[in-house]
Design a protein around this motif. Structure first.
Motif, PDB file in Angstrom:
ATOM      1  N   LEU A 295      -4.336   8.659 -16.562  1.00  0.00           N
ATOM      2  CA  LEU A 295      -5.140   7.500 -16.169  1.00  0.00           C
ATOM      3  C   LEU A 295      -4.479   6.192 -16.592  1.00  0.00           C
ATOM      4  CD1 LEU A 295      -8.768   8.735 -16.977  1.00  0.00           C
ATOM      5  CD2 LEU A 295      -7.605   8.677 -14.760  1.00  0.00           C
ATOM      6  N   ILE A 296      -3.914   6.154 -17.800  1.00  0.00           N
ATOM      7  CA  ILE A 296      -3.265   4.930 -18.277  1.00  0.00           C
ATOM      8  C   ILE A 296      -2.057   4.589 -17.407  1.00  0.00           C
ATOM      9  CG2 ILE A 296      -1.992   3.920 -20.209  1.00  0.00           C
ATOM     10  CD1 ILE A 296      -3.816   5.477 -22.087  1.00  0.00           C
ATOM     11  N   ARG A 297      -1.284   5.590 -17.049  1.00  0.00           N
ATOM     12  CA  ARG A 297      -0.107   5.332 -16.218  1.00  0.00           C
ATOM     13  C   ARG A 297      -0.506   4.893 -14.815  1.00  0.00           C
ATOM     14  NH1 ARG A 297       4.268  10.040 -17.527  1.00  0.00           N
ATOM     15  NH2 ARG A 297       5.503   8.726 -16.135  1.00  0.00           N
ATOM     16  N   LEU A 298      -1.586   5.473 -14.274  1.00  0.00           N
ATOM     17  CA  LEU A 298      -2.061   5.028 -12.964  1.00  0.00           C
ATOM     18  C   LEU A 298      -2.508   3.573 -13.006  1.00  0.00           C
ATOM     19  CD1 LEU A 298      -4.136   7.929 -11.353  1.00  0.00           C
ATOM     20  CD2 LEU A 298      -1.858   7.130 -10.770  1.00  0.00           C
ATOM     21  N   ALA A 299      -3.270   3.208 -14.052  1.00  0.00           N
ATOM     22  CA  ALA A 299      -3.727   1.820 -14.168  1.00  0.00           C
ATOM     23  C   ALA A 299      -2.543   0.868 -14.299  1.00  0.00           C
ATOM     24  CB  ALA A 299      -4.665   1.682 -15.367  1.00  0.00           C
ATOM     25  N   GLY A 300      -1.550   1.250 -15.081  1.00  0.00           N
ATOM     26  CA  GLY A 300      -0.374   0.401 -15.229  1.00  0.00           C
ATOM     27  C   GLY A 300       0.396   0.241 -13.933  1.00  0.00           C
ATOM     28  N   ILE A 301       0.516   1.329 -13.172  1.00  0.00           N
ATOM     29  CA  ILE A 301       1.250   1.258 -11.907  1.00  0.00           C
ATOM     30  C   ILE A 301       0.538   0.361 -10.907  1.00  0.00           C
ATOM     31  CG2 ILE A 301       1.901   2.623  -9.884  1.00  0.00           C
ATOM     32  CD1 ILE A 301       2.595   4.898 -11.770  1.00  0.00           C
ATOM     33  N   VAL A 302      -0.764   0.617 -10.696  1.00  0.00           N
ATOM     34  CA  VAL A 302      -1.508  -0.158  -9.701  1.00  0.00           C
ATOM     35  C   VAL A 302      -1.587  -1.625 -10.106  1.00  0.00           C
ATOM     36  CG1 VAL A 302      -3.726  -0.411  -8.552  1.00  0.00           C
ATOM     37  CG2 VAL A 302      -2.810   1.868  -8.978  1.00  0.00           C
ATOM     38  N   GLY A 303      -1.936  -1.895 -11.377  1.00  0.00           N
ATOM     39  CA  GLY A 303      -2.038  -3.281 -11.822  1.00  0.00           C
ATOM     40  C   GLY A 303      -0.712  -4.013 -11.765  1.00  0.00           C
ATOM     41  N   GLY A 304       0.357  -3.361 -12.199  1.00  0.00           N
ATOM     42  CA  GLY A 304       1.664  -4.011 -12.173  1.00  0.00           C
ATOM     43  C   GLY A 304       2.126  -4.333 -10.765  1.00  0.00           C
ATOM     44  N   ILE A 305       1.897  -3.410  -9.832  1.00  0.00           N
ATOM     45  CA  ILE A 305       2.327  -3.661  -8.453  1.00  0.00           C
ATOM     46  C   ILE A 305       1.522  -4.793  -7.831  1.00  0.00           C
ATOM     47  CG2 ILE A 305       2.376  -2.661  -6.138  1.00  0.00           C
ATOM     48  CD1 ILE A 305       3.166  -0.041  -7.355  1.00  0.00           C
ATOM     49  N   LEU A 306       0.215  -4.835  -8.094  1.00  0.00           N
ATOM     50  CA  LEU A 306      -0.608  -5.907  -7.524  1.00  0.00           C
ATOM     51  C   LEU A 306      -0.198  -7.272  -8.062  1.00  0.00           C
ATOM     52  CD1 LEU A 306      -4.154  -4.264  -7.454  1.00  0.00           C
ATOM     53  CD2 LEU A 306      -2.532  -4.548  -5.585  1.00  0.00           C
TER      54      LEU A 306
ATOM     55  N   GLY B  88       0.810  -1.215   0.000  1.00  0.00           N
ATOM     56  CA  GLY B  88       0.000   0.000   0.000  1.00  0.00           C
ATOM     57  C   GLY B  88       0.841   1.262   0.000  1.00  0.00           C
ATOM     58  N   LEU B  89       1.950   1.267   0.759  1.00  0.00           N
ATOM     59  CA  LEU B  89       2.829   2.436   0.783  1.00  0.00           C
ATOM     60  C   LEU B  89       3.494   2.662  -0.569  1.00  0.00           C
ATOM     61  CD1 LEU B  89       4.559   2.056   4.278  1.00  0.00           C
ATOM     62  CD2 LEU B  89       2.779   3.685   3.617  1.00  0.00           C
ATOM     63  N   VAL B  90       3.944   1.588  -1.206  1.00  0.00           N
ATOM     64  CA  VAL B  90       4.571   1.725  -2.525  1.00  0.00           C
ATOM     65  C   VAL B  90       3.574   2.281  -3.537  1.00  0.00           C
ATOM     66  CG1 VAL B  90       5.622   0.457  -4.430  1.00  0.00           C
ATOM     67  CG2 VAL B  90       6.276  -0.071  -2.080  1.00  0.00           C
ATOM     68  N   VAL B  91       2.351   1.771  -3.519  1.00  0.00           N
ATOM     69  CA  VAL B  91       1.322   2.270  -4.436  1.00  0.00           C
ATOM     70  C   VAL B  91       1.036   3.746  -4.174  1.00  0.00           C
ATOM     71  CG1 VAL B  91      -1.104   2.060  -5.095  1.00  0.00           C
ATOM     72  CG2 VAL B  91       0.279   0.012  -4.803  1.00  0.00           C
ATOM     73  N   ALA B  92       0.933   4.133  -2.897  1.00  0.00           N
ATOM     74  CA  ALA B  92       0.631   5.527  -2.563  1.00  0.00           C
ATOM     75  C   ALA B  92       1.745   6.463  -3.026  1.00  0.00           C
ATOM     76  CB  ALA B  92       0.418   5.661  -1.053  1.00  0.00           C
ATOM     77  N   VAL B  93       3.014   6.064  -2.840  1.00  0.00           N
ATOM     78  CA  VAL B  93       4.137   6.917  -3.254  1.00  0.00           C
ATOM     79  C   VAL B  93       4.157   7.101  -4.766  1.00  0.00           C
ATOM     80  CG1 VAL B  93       6.652   7.049  -3.377  1.00  0.00           C
ATOM     81  CG2 VAL B  93       5.549   6.399  -1.238  1.00  0.00           C
ATOM     82  N   LEU B  94       3.986   6.021  -5.512  1.00  0.00           N
ATOM     83  CA  LEU B  94       4.020   6.121  -6.972  1.00  0.00           C
ATOM     84  C   LEU B  94       2.816   6.894  -7.515  1.00  0.00           C
ATOM     85  CD1 LEU B  94       5.289   2.554  -7.938  1.00  0.00           C
ATOM     86  CD2 LEU B  94       6.578   4.681  -7.797  1.00  0.00           C
ATOM     87  N   VAL B  95       1.657   6.709  -6.917  1.00  0.00           N
ATOM     88  CA  VAL B  95       0.476   7.462  -7.358  1.00  0.00           C
ATOM     89  C   VAL B  95       0.661   8.951  -7.077  1.00  0.00           C
ATOM     90  CG1 VAL B  95      -1.971   7.855  -6.885  1.00  0.00           C
ATOM     91  CG2 VAL B  95      -1.128   5.533  -7.202  1.00  0.00           C
TER      92      VAL B  95
END
Length: 325
Positions: free
Chosen positions: A265-276, A34-41
């Motif tokens: 939006l595309i970069r956010l989706a890629g970041i969240v999906g890739g991390i999960l 969750g912390l990694v996702v929050a920092v990248l977002v």
């Protein structure tokens, strides 16, 4: 005729029991993800809202004959006894005291600091504020502030008791004002207690072009500075404040880069999906290693204890009553 089984076979894979088990290891891993996702977002959101600057260096190919010089300073000497001059590499000497505005004031350090980031203090005294802008040749030059009779030939001589070259530089810049450029001499101060003191600043000026997201351009300049100060004796040097500037043959271009809303939006989706996806794979691998290499030996059952076999569920069926005796 047989009745359908009450526990029909499942056509979907059952959930791994590990995913339903609450463990400390799983909780810590979830918090880290969750912390990694929050920092990248947050990084992507900041770049979308405010942009990110890109820097490019190149040889200065522009041809310019003049350079705007902006100056604002307070010198702890009465207004009448100071003179401002510019001498450049061409050999021209400009008496620019009339180019700048001069106001009598009191010497106040305020929030100014030394270039070495040390606070300075001095008692208030009669001083002179010099400020304004002027055009100079875009060549190596020297802007200097001296006292009457202790520099260029003058019919008037400044009393040594009135000479004090302590000064506060509120602004020293070249070209149009740009808020993102921090000029090293702005809000700096130098203090002396002797009348014969030489302050020298050596500036390297670099042409700078700023391009915003709308491709609008602003041509200005920035510089680096080296400072040196020393005391001198009467007749062995010219006391004053000297700004020696040199024009560097390079240019800096600062480009403001931003992303569109769709790209955001595309970069956010890629970041969240890739991390999960990566975190799920990593958790499975770590859990497998822990369960196989860090688990203890299997427990031995107590002597004489034989586990009873699991009871088989009865096979409930019925036959048709037709044809029975």
């Amino acid at each position: 005729m047989q009745v359908a089984d009450e526990n029909p076979p499942s056509y979907f894979a059952s959930t791994n029991p590990t995913y339903r088990e609450k463990t400390t290891r799983g909780g810590v891993f979830t918090v880290l993800v969750g912390l990694v996702v929050a920092v990248l977002v947050w990084h992507e959101t900041r770049e979308f809202l405010w942009g990110e600057a890109g820097y490019e260096f190149s040889v200065d190919r522009g041809i310019a004959h003049e350079l705007q010089l902006n100056f604002d300073a307070t010198v702890a000497t009465p207004c009448h006894y100071l003179t401002v001059d510019v001498r450049d590499a061409v050999g021209d000497r400009l008496h620019v005291s009339d180019e700048f505005k001069k106001d009598g004031t009191t010497f106040d350090v305020g929030q100014a600091q030394h270039l070495e980031s040390q606070r300075a203090s001095k008692e208030a005294s009669a001083s002179k504020m010099i400020y304004g802008s002027m055009e100079v040749k875009k060549v190596t030059g020297n802007l200097h502030i001296t006292t009457l009779g202790h520099g260029y030939l003058s019919w008037e001589h400044t009393d040594h008791a009135l000479m004090n070259l302590s000064h506060v530089i509120h602004e020293f810049s070249f070209g149009p004002y740009f808020p993102r450029i921090v000029q090293p001499l702005d809000n700096s101060v130098e203090i002396t207690s002797v009348p014969f003191h030489i302050f020298q600043y050596f500036l390297s000026v670099v042409s700078t072009t700023y391009v915003d997201a709308s491709r609008r351009r602003l041509h200005t300049h920035q510089y680096s500075v080296t400072e040196m100060g020393r005391e001198t004796q009467h007749g062995r040097g010219v006391p004053g404040i000297f700004f020696k500037y040199d024009i560097e043959p390079m240019s800096l271009t600062v480009r403001e880069r931003t992303t569109t809303f769709l790209q955001f939006l595309i970069r956010l989706a890629g970041i969240v999906g890739g991390i999960l996806v990566c975190s799920d794979f990593g958790f499975r691998t770590a859990d497998h290693l822990v369960s196989h290499f860090l688990a203890g030996p299997p427990k031995t059952p107590l002597p004489g204890f034989v586990p009873s076999p699991a009871a088989k569920p009865p096979n409930r069926s019925f036959a048709s009553g037709f044809g029975r005796d």
